[in-house]
Motif scaffolding. Structure first.
Motif: not given
Length: 139
Positions: A111-118, A57-68
């Protein structure tokens, strides 16, 4: 017969392969570092054939799944690289760029966007033989 022999060899390799997640951390909100140990009996290489999947989850709470994808020059933005391979806390000297049994590897990515706090997030690593290891990470 030849095909059955090849399947048997592949299955034996898979059964003798094991990756253990030692840790995953975020030294910065966008930097993920994961340490794995080769706890199996098979040496591992061909990092360009490994898969890294990050769920976070990023700072806005958006869930991301990414193959790197793998980068031989190191972990850039949304790609991963090998920071180091150690044996007993010392840089490897035998067979560089091969993860031998008992050695540890640090995988790093930005990671971009950055990982959200908490947030609680997960990273999954799959070797070229299909053996996987996963762990959770939080900022």
């Amino acid at each position: 017969t030849t095909g059955l022999g090849e399947i048997g060899q592949r299955d034996e390799t898979i059964m003798r392969t094991e990756l253990t997640a030692v840790s995953a951390s975020l030294p910065a909100t966008n930097t993920l570092e994961m340490i794995l140990e080769n706890s199996g009996q098979v040496k591992l290489a061909n990092f360009d054939k490994w898969d890294i999947i990050v769920q976070y989850y990023d700072g806005s709470g958006t869930y991301h799944v990414a193959w790197l994808p793998y980068s031989a020059t190191g972990g850039g933005t949304n790609e991963w690289g090998v920071s180091w391979i150690y044996l007993n806390g010392q840089p490897e000297k035998f067979e560089p760029n091969v993860l031998n049994p008992g050695e540890q590897i640090m995988i790093e990515t930005q990671l971009d966007p950055a990982v959200g706090a908490g947030t609680t997030n997960m990273v999954v690593v799959s070797s070229s033989s299909g053996v996987t290891s996963s762990t959770y990470f939080s900022p």
